[in-house]
Design a protein around this motif. Structure first.
Motif, PDB file in Angstrom:
ATOM      1  N   GLY A   3      -0.037   3.206  -7.170  1.00 50.43           N
ATOM      2  CA  GLY A   3      -1.420   3.342  -6.724  1.00 50.43           C
ATOM      3  C   GLY A   3      -2.442   2.613  -7.561  1.00 50.43           C
ATOM      4  N   LYS A   4      -2.038   2.092  -8.727  1.00 47.93           N
ATOM      5  CA  LYS A   4      -2.986   1.442  -9.629  1.00 47.93           C
ATOM      6  C   LYS A   4      -2.826  -0.084  -9.662  1.00 47.93           C
ATOM      7  CE  LYS A   4      -3.661   5.448 -12.627  1.00 47.93           C
ATOM      8  NZ  LYS A   4      -3.688   5.938 -14.019  1.00 47.93           N
ATOM      9  N   ARG A  34       0.856  -1.184   0.000  1.00 48.54           N
ATOM     10  CA  ARG A  34       0.000   0.000   0.000  1.00 48.54           C
ATOM     11  C   ARG A  34       0.895   1.237   0.000  1.00 48.54           C
ATOM     12  NH1 ARG A  34      -4.819   1.624   0.085  1.00 48.54           N
ATOM     13  NH2 ARG A  34      -5.751  -0.462   0.248  1.00 48.54           N
ATOM     14  N   THR A  35       0.812   2.028  -1.072  1.00 44.07           N
ATOM     15  CA  THR A  35       1.609   3.254  -1.181  1.00 44.07           C
ATOM     16  C   THR A  35       0.798   4.495  -0.825  1.00 44.07           C
ATOM     17  OG1 THR A  35       1.137   3.152  -3.559  1.00 44.07           O
ATOM     18  CG2 THR A  35       3.305   2.412  -2.845  1.00 44.07           C
ATOM     19  N   THR A  36      -0.513   4.348  -0.755  1.00 44.51           N
ATOM     20  CA  THR A  36      -1.382   5.424  -0.273  1.00 44.51           C
ATOM     21  C   THR A  36      -2.215   4.874   0.865  1.00 44.51           C
ATOM     22  OG1 THR A  36      -1.554   6.424  -2.475  1.00 44.51           O
ATOM     23  CG2 THR A  36      -3.239   7.040  -0.870  1.00 44.51           C
ATOM     24  N   PRO A  37      -2.149   5.464   2.069  1.00 47.03           N
ATOM     25  CA  PRO A  37      -2.971   4.966   3.171  1.00 47.03           C
ATOM     26  C   PRO A  37      -4.439   4.895   2.764  1.00 47.03           C
ATOM     27  CG  PRO A  37      -1.390   6.584   3.970  1.00 47.03           C
ATOM     28  CD  PRO A  37      -1.304   6.611   2.474  1.00 47.03           C
ATOM     29  N   PHE A  38      -5.126   3.867   3.254  1.00 49.55           N
ATOM     30  CA  PHE A  38      -6.509   3.637   2.835  1.00 49.55           C
ATOM     31  C   PHE A  38      -7.377   4.877   3.051  1.00 49.55           C
ATOM     32  CE2 PHE A  38     -10.803   1.866   3.066  1.00 49.55           C
ATOM     33  CZ  PHE A  38     -10.798   0.992   1.996  1.00 49.55           C
ATOM     34  N   GLN A  39      -7.168   5.553   4.189  1.00 48.70           N
ATOM     35  CA  GLN A  39      -8.011   6.707   4.517  1.00 48.70           C
ATOM     36  C   GLN A  39      -7.734   7.906   3.610  1.00 48.70           C
ATOM     37  OE1 GLN A  39      -5.813   5.288   6.491  1.00 48.70           O
ATOM     38  NE2 GLN A  39      -4.441   6.782   7.477  1.00 48.70           N
ATOM     39  N   ASP A  40      -6.586   7.907   2.944  1.00 43.52           N
ATOM     40  CA  ASP A  40      -6.233   9.023   2.061  1.00 43.52           C
ATOM     41  C   ASP A  40      -6.529   8.733   0.593  1.00 43.52           C
ATOM     42  OD1 ASP A  40      -5.277  10.329   4.305  1.00 43.52           O
ATOM     43  OD2 ASP A  40      -3.209   9.659   4.002  1.00 43.52           O
ATOM     44  N   ALA A  41      -6.975   7.528   0.286  1.00 50.89           N
ATOM     45  CA  ALA A  41      -7.206   7.156  -1.108  1.00 50.89           C
ATOM     46  C   ALA A  41      -8.486   7.805  -1.632  1.00 50.89           C
ATOM     47  CB  ALA A  41      -7.309   5.644  -1.240  1.00 50.89           C
ATOM     48  N   PRO A  42      -8.468   8.359  -2.860  1.00 50.96           N
ATOM     49  CA  PRO A  42      -9.670   8.977  -3.425  1.00 50.96           C
ATOM     50  C   PRO A  42     -10.796   7.987  -3.657  1.00 50.96           C
ATOM     51  CG  PRO A  42      -7.928   8.809  -5.075  1.00 50.96           C
ATOM     52  CD  PRO A  42      -7.314   8.439  -3.776  1.00 50.96           C
ATOM     53  N   LYS A  43     -10.467   6.710  -3.850  1.00 55.33           N
ATOM     54  CA  LYS A  43     -11.459   5.638  -3.927  1.00 55.33           C
ATOM     55  C   LYS A  43     -10.815   4.391  -3.362  1.00 55.33           C
ATOM     56  CE  LYS A  43     -10.355   4.687  -8.797  1.00 55.33           C
ATOM     57  NZ  LYS A  43     -10.936   4.493 -10.150  1.00 55.33           N
ATOM     58  N   LYS A  44     -11.652   3.453  -2.915  1.00 60.23           N
ATOM     59  CA  LYS A  44     -11.119   2.319  -2.154  1.00 60.23           C
ATOM     60  C   LYS A  44     -10.208   1.411  -2.976  1.00 60.23           C
ATOM     61  CE  LYS A  44     -15.144  -0.727  -2.772  1.00 60.23           C
ATOM     62  NZ  LYS A  44     -16.188  -1.506  -2.043  1.00 60.23           N
ATOM     63  N   SER A  45     -10.351   1.432  -4.307  1.00 63.43           N
ATOM     64  CA  SER A  45      -9.504   0.570  -5.138  1.00 63.43           C
ATOM     65  C   SER A  45      -8.165   1.213  -5.482  1.00 63.43           C
ATOM     66  CB  SER A  45     -10.234   0.205  -6.435  1.00 63.43           C
ATOM     67  OG  SER A  45     -10.537   1.369  -7.181  1.00 63.43           O
TER      68      SER A  45
END
Length: 389
Positions: free
Chosen positions: A234-235, A173-184
Motif C-alpha cells: 500500500g505504500k 493496486r492492492t487497495t481499491p481506490f474507493q477504500d483507500a484512507p487517502k488517495k496516495s
C-alpha cells in the motif's frame, strides 16, 4: 565544459568510453534499420561492471551513486546510441537496482543486486496503463493476496524491455481506490518472474527507439510470490516517486548525449562545407543557433549533476530532476532539428544519423513524464501557484 569531478569519476568516464568505443554511429544505424536489440553493446557494458556502478559493494557493485550512474549513461550514449540507450539504463540500474537497493528487503537485495551488478539479470518496469499515463494513482491493475502469493490482473502499455528481461517490477493496486484512507495509499510494487504463467505481451509499432521493443502487457491471474512485495503493501506511491527522480536524471543524461552528438555532427559539417567560397559555419545564421544550443545543453548538464548530487545525499531532488529532464529534452530535440537544418539535404538522409537521433529523442518530450506535467510541477510546487490539473 568541465565539472569538478573526482579522479574516480574521471576514471569512470574514461572506462566507459573505452568500453563503448567500437559501438558508434554505424553500429546504431544498423541496429535501428534491423529493429534489433543492441545485445553486443549491452553485454559489454554489463561485463565492464557499469550496470552496477550505483550498487553497493557488498552486493557486487561499485558502491557509487546516481551521479556516477548518470555519468556512465551520458558517456555510453554519446558514443552513438543517444537517448535510446538511456532506456536500458532506466529499466535495470534504475527500476531494478535503485528500487531494490533503497526499498527492498535484505533477501531481495541478496537475490537481485549481485546478478544485476554482474550484467547477468535485466529488469523491466510495468507502470503505464491505457487509462493511467501521467495519473499514476489511477492505475487499475489489481493484486489480491491469496495465501502465500498475489494474483495480478490488468493491462499495461508502453512497457520497454519486458521481452529481454528476467524480472518485472509491476506497479499494482492492492487497495481499491474507493477504500483507500487517502488517495496516495494503496499502490504496491511486486517483482514478477519472467516468464510467468498468465503474463503475455505484444510489441507496439512506434516512431523511434526501434532497437528496443515497447509492449502491451496483459496479466491474467499471474501469481507473484508474497516475498516479491517491495517494502510495505500500500505504500508504493512513495517508492515510485523516489525511483522516478533517478529515472529523470538518467533520462536527461541520455538526452544530453543525443544533443552532443547532433551538435558535433552539425559543427563539423558547418566548419568544412564550403559554399560561395567560405565555410557555411562562418555565417552567423548558421553559427549562432548552434552556439545557443550548446549553452542550453551545458545548463541542463549542470542542473542534472545537481539533481544527482541531491539524490545521492538523500535530499529532495524532485525539482532539479524534473527541470533537468525538461531542459535536456528540449535542448536535445532542438539540437537534432537544427543539425538537420544546418546540413541541409544531407541532414535529411538516413546516413547522416540525424533522422534517427531526432526520432528517438522526440520520445523524451513525452516520456517518462510529459513536459507539460513538469511545468505543472514547477508552477505548483516551486512557484506556489494553484494546482492546474
Amino acid at each position: 565544459m568541465d565539472f569538478e569531478f573526482t579522479e574516480q569519476q574521471r576514471l569512470i568516464q574514461q572506462g566507459v568510453r573505452d568500453t563503448v568505443k567500437d559501438f558508434g554511429l554505424e553500429y546504431w544505424r544498423d541496429k535501428d534499420r534491423a529493429h534489433e536489440f543492441p545485445t553486443e553493446l549491452w553485454s559489454a557494458i554489463g561485463q565492464g561492471g557499469w550496470i552496477g556502478v550505483a550498487i553497493p559493494e557488498k552486493y557486487g557493485g561499485a558502491g557509487q551513486g546516481v551521479l556516477e550512474l548518470g555519468l556512465v549513461t551520458e558517456e555510453a550514449c554519446r558514443a552513438g546510441g543517444g537517448s535510446t540507450l538511456s532506456m536500458l539504463f532506466m529499466v535495470t540500474p534504475v527500476f531494478g537496482a535503485e528500487t531494490v537497493k533503497r526499498h527492498g528487503s535484505e533477501e531481495q537485495k541478496q537475490k537481485y543486486l549481485p546478478p544485476m551488478a554482474a550484467g547477468e539479470l535485466d529488469f523491466s518496469m510495468a507502470l503505464t496503463e491505457p487509462n493511467a499515463g501521467s495519473n499514476t494513482l489511477g492505475i487499475e491493475t489489481a493484486a489480491v493476496r491469496d495465501g502465500d502469493s498475489y494474483r495480478v490482473n490488468g493491462q499495461k502499455v508502453w512497457i520497454t524491455g519486458i521481452d529481454k528481461a528476467q524480472q518485472c517490477l509491476v506497479v499494482t493496486r492492492t487497495t481499491p481506490f474507493q477504500d483507500a484512507p487517502k488517495k496516495s495509499f494503496g499502490l504496491s510494487l511486486l517483482i514478477a518472474d519472467l516468464p510467468s504463467e498468465g503474463l503475455t505481451y505484444q510489441p507496439m509499432e512506434k516512431l523511434g527507439t526501434r532497437c528496443l521493443n515497447s509492449c502491451q502487457v496483459f496479466f491474467d491471474d499471474v501469481r507473484v510470490p508474497a516475498d516479491g512485495l517491495v517494502g510495505e503493501e500500500g505504500k508504493g506511491w512513495g517508492y515510485i516517486l523516489d525511483t522516478l527522480n533517478s529515472e529523470r536524471i538518467v533520462t536527461a543524461a541520455g538526452c544530453l548525449a543525443s544533443g552532443d552528438i547532433a551538435l558535433r555532427l552539425a559543427a563539423d559539417y558547418a566548419s568544412n562545407r564550403v559554399v560561395f567560397n567560405r565555410p557555411i559555419g562562418a555565417n552567423q545564421g548558421i553559427q549562432f543557433p548552434l552556439a545557443e544550443i550548446k549553452i542550453t545543453l551545458e545548463a541542463a548538464r549542470l542542473l542534472n549533476y545537481k539533481a544527482a548530487s541531491l539524490y545521492d545525499n538523500d535530499q529532495n531532488a524532485g525539482a532539479e530532476a524534473n527541470m533537468a529532464k525538461y531542459l535536456a529534452a528540449e535542448a536535445a530535440f532542438a539540437a537534432c532539428d537544427r543539425a538537420i537544418q544546418t546540413m541541409g539535404g544531407y541532414g535529411y538522409a538516413v546516413d547522416s544519423d540525424l533522422e534517427r537521433l531526432l526520432r528517438d529523442v522526440r520520445l523524451f518530450r513525452l516520456a517518462p513524464v510529459a513536459q507539460e506535467m513538469i511545468l505543472n510541477y514547477v508552477g505548483q510546487h516551486i512557484l506556489g501557484m494553484p494546482r492546474s490539473y
